[in-house]
Write an enzyme that holds these catalytic residues in place. Sequence first.
Site, PDB file in Angstrom:
ATOM      1  N   GLN A  46     -34.892  40.876   7.667  1.00 16.84           N
ATOM      2  CA  GLN A  46     -36.213  41.198   8.202  1.00 16.84           C
ATOM      3  C   GLN A  46     -36.130  41.576   9.672  1.00 16.84           C
ATOM      4  OE1 GLN A  46     -38.560  37.701   7.547  1.00 16.84           O
ATOM      5  NE2 GLN A  46     -38.702  37.994   5.358  1.00 16.84           N
ATOM      6  N   GLY A  48     -33.887  42.344  12.273  1.00 22.32           N
ATOM      7  CA  GLY A  48     -33.446  43.615  12.788  1.00 22.32           C
ATOM      8  C   GLY A  48     -31.970  43.695  13.049  1.00 22.32           C
ATOM      9  N   GLU A 114     -35.189  37.584  19.677  1.00 21.00           N
ATOM     10  CA  GLU A 114     -34.970  36.491  18.726  1.00 21.00           C
ATOM     11  C   GLU A 114     -34.192  35.399  19.428  1.00 21.00           C
ATOM     12  OE1 GLU A 114     -33.228  38.125  15.143  1.00 21.00           O
ATOM     13  OE2 GLU A 114     -35.001  39.345  14.743  1.00 21.00           O
ATOM     14  N   HIS A 230     -30.657  28.911   8.320  1.00 16.96           N
ATOM     15  CA  HIS A 230     -31.757  29.551   9.051  1.00 16.96           C
ATOM     16  C   HIS A 230     -32.844  28.495   9.251  1.00 16.96           C
ATOM     17  CE1 HIS A 230     -34.895  32.263  10.310  1.00 16.96           C
ATOM     18  NE2 HIS A 230     -34.019  33.258  10.333  1.00 16.96           N
ATOM     19  N   ARG A 277     -29.742  29.405  16.537  1.00 13.15           N
ATOM     20  CA  ARG A 277     -30.138  28.843  15.233  1.00 13.15           C
ATOM     21  C   ARG A 277     -29.564  27.479  14.914  1.00 13.15           C
ATOM     22  NH1 ARG A 277     -29.727  34.198  11.569  1.00 13.15           N
ATOM     23  NH2 ARG A 277     -31.530  35.101  12.567  1.00 13.15           N
ATOM     24  N   HIS A 338     -28.173  30.341   5.027  1.00 12.75           N
ATOM     25  CA  HIS A 338     -28.531  31.729   5.319  1.00 12.75           C
ATOM     26  C   HIS A 338     -27.320  32.653   5.422  1.00 12.75           C
ATOM     27  CE1 HIS A 338     -30.884  35.012   6.897  1.00 12.75           C
ATOM     28  NE2 HIS A 338     -30.294  34.990   8.073  1.00 12.75           N
ATOM     29  N   ARG A 373     -23.629  32.352  14.212  1.00 15.69           N
ATOM     30  CA  ARG A 373     -23.954  33.757  14.481  1.00 15.69           C
ATOM     31  C   ARG A 373     -25.232  33.897  15.295  1.00 15.69           C
ATOM     32  NH1 ARG A 373     -27.343  37.302  11.916  1.00 15.69           N
ATOM     33  NH2 ARG A 373     -27.566  36.086  10.011  1.00 15.69           N
TER      34      ARG A 373
HETATM   35  C1  SIN Z   1     -34.310  36.904  10.682  1.00 15.65           C
HETATM   36  O1  SIN Z   1     -35.082  37.850  10.676  1.00 15.65           O
HETATM   37  O2  SIN Z   1     -34.596  35.820  11.179  1.00 15.65           O
HETATM   38  C2  SIN Z   1     -32.963  37.058  10.050  1.00 15.65           C
HETATM   39  C3  SIN Z   1     -32.134  38.030  10.760  1.00 15.65           C
HETATM   40  C4  SIN Z   1     -30.733  37.486  10.896  1.00 15.65           C
HETATM   41  O3  SIN Z   1     -30.286  36.724  10.040  1.00 15.65           O
HETATM   42  O4  SIN Z   1     -30.096  37.771  11.899  1.00 15.65           O
END
Ligand code: SIN
Length: 496
Positions: A46, A48, A114, A230, A277, A338, A373
Site C-alpha cells: 500500500q 509505496g 513513514e 507490521h 517498525r 509482514h 527493514r
Molecule cells: C505499508 O504500507 O505500511 C507497508 C509498506 C511496507 O511494507 O514497506
Amino acid sequence: MDKKFNVLIIGGGLAGMFIALNLPKEIKIAMVMKDTKDIANSELAQGGIAAELTKNDEALKKHIEDTLTAGSNINDLDATKTLVYEASENIEKLMEFGVEFDKDKEGHLLLAQEGGHRGRRILRAGGDATGREIMRALKKRIVEKENVTIFEETMATDLIIKDNKCIGATLIDKDNNMFDCIASRTVIATGGLGAVYKNSTNPKIATGDGIAMAYRANVECENLEFIQFHPTGFYTEEDGQKFLISEAVRGEGAQLKNVDGERFMGKYDKRMELAPRDIVSQSIYREMYDTWSDHVYLDITFESKEFLMERFPTIYNKILQYGIHMESDFIPVAPVEHFSCGGIKIDLNGKTNLENLYANGECACSGVHGANRLASNSLLECVVFGNRIAEDIKKSDLTIPNVEPKTHSVTHKMFSFHPIRSEIRDVMDKYVGIVRSEEGLEIAKKIIGRHFKNLSKTLVHSHYYYETLNMATTAMMIIEAAIKRKESVGCHYRVN
Ligand code: SIN
C-alpha cells in the site's frame, strides 16, 4: 509445450517481472507463477516505494542512514548504498514501463512519510494502492512480450543441478503434471513466507518455497531470524491473511492508543508512532500485555472524511465493510507477520553461491535490511537488484544446457496435511513471534523438527505436499537462526 529456456524466473511478483522486462527480446524467458498473474504479494503493497530522486548527497546520505538505523546497523553497507544511489534510475524505468505515481496539480510527484524516515521520500500511487498500480503497468507490458512464456498456477518444487551448476527447476502445474524446465540461468523470486504464521499480511500461497528449495540445494541463506511484524494489521478475530493499515496512515499523523484510549508510544520512543517498525510492534505487544488485550487502536479521527477517502481509498473502503468510519472511529490494529528480512544470500549482482542461480525480492537477502527493514524499502530492493540481475544476465553466455527435460509421475493418493500446517502456524505464533525465549524456541524446534523429518522422508509428489514441506523447512530455518542469535536486535527480541 516448450521446456527449454535461456532464463527461468520463478515468481510472478515485482521481483521477477522487473527482471523479465529489463531483458531484450532475443532472450527466451519462462516465468513460473504459483497463482494466476493477477495474484502476487507485490499487489498488496500500500504505502509505496522509498526513493530519493535528487542528486543531493545530503538527502541520499540520510536515506542510507535511516536504512542503517532501522536495521540496527547490521546491514551490508555496500548493498545499502547501491539501493539508495540506484533508486532514481529504476524509478524512471518504472515510469517508462507505464507506472503512474501520484502527482500534485502542478505535476510534481507527491511524497509521503513513514516510520523511520526523516522526511517525505515515499512515492505512492492511487493514494494507498502503490503495489496494485505498479503491477498493473508491468503485467500489461509482460503479456505483450513474445519472448516470455508464462506458466500460471504452477509451482517450482526443486532446483535441478548438474556439475555444481543450476540448470533449471522441476515444476508441478495445477493439473498435477510434473516436469523439468531447463534453463541457462534461474532466478528465484518467490516472495515471502508469511503462511508459516497464523496471521500475516502475505497471501496463503507465501509458503517460503524459494528459501526451502534453496535449502535443499545447499544454497546459502542468512538472517532468517529477522521476521518483521507490521505494527498495524487490521484486527479481526479470525486468523489468516490480515488486511494492512498502511504505515502511511501514521505518516499522516495517526496516533496509537491502547484499549483505555491512552496514547502510549511516548513511553517507548521519542519518535512516537514514527519509530521504526520493530520498536512500534514491540511497544504495541507490551501495551496489549499490560492492558490484557489482543489489539490497540489507531486514531486518525482528526482528519476529514474527504481527505481520508482521497488519501487512503483502499483502506477507507475496506474497513468500512466492517462498519468502521476512519473519520469518526478508532481502527482496531495488532502486529502481524509482514516481511522476512533474511533469505537466500545474494551478492551485489543478485548471485547466490550456486553457479547460474540468482535470487531477488523478499526471498533473497541482499543485506540491505539488516535486522529490520525500513518501511517502503522492499519494492525499491526488487527493482534495484532486479535491474542488476538483468544486467548480469545480459553479459552471460546463455546457451541452454544440453539436457532433456524429464517428466515425473505424481502421487495421486490424497494426503491431508492440514493438521501439520495448522500446528506449524500455532507453534510459530506461540514461540517464534515478536518475543522469543530460549525455552520456547527449543520447544518449537522439537515440534517443527519432527514434522520436517517426517515430511522429508515421505516423498509425495503433489503441490500441497511441497507447500507443507516448504513451510516446515522455512519454519525450522527461522527457529534455528533465532536460537543462534542470543541477543535482541532489530525485529528479533529475546527475553532470555
Ligand atoms: C505499508 O504500507 O505500511 C507497508 C509498506 C511496507 O511494507 O514497506
